[in-house]
Design an enzyme around this catalytic site. Structure first.
Site, mmCIF file in Angstrom:
data_model
loop_
_atom_site.group_PDB
_atom_site.id
_atom_site.type_symbol
_atom_site.label_atom_id
_atom_site.label_comp_id
_atom_site.label_asym_id
_atom_site.label_seq_id
_atom_site.Cartn_x
_atom_site.Cartn_y
_atom_site.Cartn_z
ATOM 1 N N TRP A 102 14.311 11.306 -81.720
ATOM 2 C CA TRP A 102 13.031 10.697 -81.359
ATOM 3 C C TRP A 102 13.019 10.271 -79.903
ATOM 4 O O TRP A 102 11.992 10.403 -79.215
ATOM 5 C CB TRP A 102 12.690 9.551 -82.312
ATOM 6 C CG TRP A 102 12.569 10.066 -83.710
ATOM 7 C CD1 TRP A 102 13.456 9.896 -84.732
ATOM 8 C CD2 TRP A 102 11.549 10.936 -84.215
ATOM 9 N NE1 TRP A 102 13.039 10.591 -85.844
ATOM 10 C CE2 TRP A 102 11.872 11.232 -85.563
ATOM 11 C CE3 TRP A 102 10.387 11.483 -83.669
ATOM 12 C CZ2 TRP A 102 11.083 12.056 -86.365
ATOM 13 C CZ3 TRP A 102 9.593 12.304 -84.465
ATOM 14 C CH2 TRP A 102 9.941 12.575 -85.796
ATOM 15 N N ASP A 169 11.015 1.709 -78.790
ATOM 16 C CA ASP A 169 10.572 2.298 -80.053
ATOM 17 C C ASP A 169 11.398 1.659 -81.166
ATOM 18 O O ASP A 169 12.588 1.941 -81.302
ATOM 19 C CB ASP A 169 10.789 3.819 -80.013
ATOM 20 C CG ASP A 169 10.402 4.501 -81.323
ATOM 21 O OD1 ASP A 169 10.060 3.809 -82.294
ATOM 22 O OD2 ASP A 169 10.457 5.748 -81.369
ATOM 23 N N LYS A 193 8.252 2.301 -92.267
ATOM 24 C CA LYS A 193 9.603 1.904 -92.682
ATOM 25 C C LYS A 193 9.495 0.464 -93.201
ATOM 26 O O LYS A 193 9.318 0.242 -94.367
ATOM 27 C CB LYS A 193 10.593 1.971 -91.521
ATOM 28 C CG LYS A 193 10.431 3.180 -90.620
ATOM 29 C CD LYS A 193 10.994 4.478 -91.160
ATOM 30 C CE LYS A 193 10.946 5.539 -90.078
ATOM 31 N NZ LYS A 193 11.427 6.844 -90.493
#
Lengths: 356, 356
Positions: A102, A169, A193
């Site tokens: 990511w 992030d 999440k």
């Protein structure tokens, strides 16, 4: 049979959140209308958005410190684009730490906007640790990092001290551990999440860093426009935002981040202790950088995989296979996963010893 | 008390959709897991996405004609940005028809990318009709229009014939009427009217028009990347997509677009007949351009507003106040609104005559 859901995301949420959100679809706030059919400008939904935005800042300890919380759409991947649009000056540059898939994705998008300096990378080691010893150019417009690497099972335990704005992030570990969140200037996280279902993205941004890029920013990509519109520049993802509010309220009632951190540490300690003790298994990530959210581990002998796979499935466990980039197994232990589920997995790992 | 929900969007959906989506949150496909906690890469959810994409093309009659259906995030407002990114060449130009607030919003974003020719506008008449007599430059990269103007209650009944690609924002009337959808090269629509809850955006695009803009398109804004990833470039908005599938299945079982169009026409005829008959009311939009989705109307004497408002509220009606740009009332009669609800409103309008 009781399910033990180790899915890496979307993932397990508290049972009470499932029940309350299902109820809101049938009859929201006892209005006789579904949450899905009311105007996002209705008093009841504006209250949901306001409460969710305020509760984010409260839980992170960022109230009154110049931050704004936004519930946007498009996932963390759209933030990869919005961040350089809003923060990287024309002819400026940004610094990125490359800690996984990511992070690399964020770097790729930033490069479309200007000079993107990768200050450190663990790519050559298949991202099995967090790079150290890097330095951040003082003339960078911002420094970007990824606090937890879902795929590789690593987690940044500390963050660099720098004078440039820090962007993080936190998609896969937000609300999971106590940090001084004021060390970050922009935090973002896909909801799916620890915060809620897929479909909304949390952005927490210090207002003072905005308005300096000198770019013509399309409206939907402009944080300032979303702030001005109180996170309702256009129709927001109503259901994902409401369900995120329910999850944040559950967390607050539990005692907030400090309380869940204790539970998360207990779960991680239980599992990692077994990975280290059990001669059939080994951890995939560097010990110092192990994630409390996603534990990646491997069988020392691949030949044991069929029997192990059969055993954990029989125990009601789901979502355990590792990502193809690492192989083996990945146990995602997000906030809503109970300690009991980790105990079930550990018991299966122990039982494997008696079978092989 | 039975509710009659005239909300302009998010809006009423079929009752069976509310019930099935609530059930999926508690136990999806009898898996023992919630729809909200499963991986978007799981077999069950991949099937949802595949079915939804295929059903869109089936309902629109676009199967096998070179189109792809995508379920994205960010709402129609993000498409305002994606369209020029993907379709307007560097140093190219685009033609836009200005028929209302949302069309004007699309024009504003296009201007950031290049020459944006407004070929016709009804702004000076407060958008109370659809412009005619305009011409589309043959060297435009595309022509953009808005098929239905939610706020002003107008609807394009025909679309211009042109050799340039035609892009249409159908957010508020998609799946409501039979059209030759192959006359469009790109159709987009926020889900929250006729397709599902807020949180996903449908894009139907002819693949052959892509890849020609010559721009470096950020990944999340690149239709080709979304197509290649089968609408799962990143985590999609799982719940909104699933609930859209349920709504599309309801429409198919009802007989598809041709069947719902008959119902929509019956509802619109019933209400507009009363607006025209009743001396207390007048329509806001030009008769020829009246929308079958959103009927905008006004009291001839504003002094009657308090009693009328009290009456429709007492009848269980909600969502009737007009948008501030037009005033008066707006009755949004999307696919899932039953004829019965329109009859209740018409009865209240008739009853007002006896009270004033």
């Amino acid at each position: 049979m009781k399910k033990h859901n180790y899915s890496a995301g979307p993932c397990i949420l508290p049972q009470e959140v499932f029940e309350k959100s299902a109820q809101a679809i049938l009859n929201f706030n006892d209005s006789g209308l579904s949450l899905l059919e009311i105007s996002h400008r209705s008093k009841d939904f504006v209250a949901v958005m306001d409460q969710a935005r305020a509760l984010v800042l409260e839980l992170l300890g960022l109230e009154g410190k110049g931050y704004q919380a936004l519930f946007l759409a498009g996932g963390a991947s759209l933030e990869f684009v919005m961040i350089p649009y809003n923060l990287m000056k024309v002819d400026g540059k940004a610094a990125y730490l490359d800690t996984g898939t990511w992070a690399a994705g964020a770097i790729k998008e930033a490069k479309l906007f200007g000079e993107t300096v990768v200050v450190g990378s663990s790519k050559d080691d298949n991202y099995n640790h967090i790079p150290t010893g890097y330095s951040i150019p003082t003339d960078a417009d911002y420094f970007h990092c990824t606090s937890n690497n879902t795929i590789f099972g690593t987690q940044m335990k500390t963050f660099p001290t720098t004078e440039v704005p820090v962007v993080c992030d936190m998609s896969s570990d937000i609300f999971s551990r106590v940090l001084d969140f004021s060390q970050f200037d922009l935090i973002y996280a896909g909801a799916q999440k620890n915060m809620g279902p897929a479909g909304t993205t949390l952005v927490v941004v210090k207002e003072s860093i905005l308005g300096k890029s000198g770019r013509d920013i399309p409206s939907m990509l402009d944080y300032s426009k979303h702030i001005k519109a109180e996170s309702m520049y256009n129709t927001p993802p109503v259901f994902p935002v409401y369900t995120s509010l329910l999850t944040l309220q559950w967390l607050k009632n539990l005692g907030g981040i400090a309380a869940i951190e204790k539970q998360n540490n207990a779960k991680a300690n239980l599992l990692y202790s077994e990975i280290d003790r059990n001669p059939l298994f080994k951890g995939a990530a560097a010990v110092a950088d192990r994630s409390a959210m996603n534990a990646t581990f491997l069988l020392n002998d691949e030949a044991h995989a069929p029997i192990f796979d059969e055993m954990w499935k029989a125990a009601g466990i789901s979502g355990l296979p590792g990502h193809r980039s690492v192989g083996g197994y990945r146990a995602s232990m997000y906030n809503a996963l109970p300690l009991e589920s980790v105990q079930v997995l550990v018991d299966v790992m122990k039982a494997l010893e008696t079978k092989v």
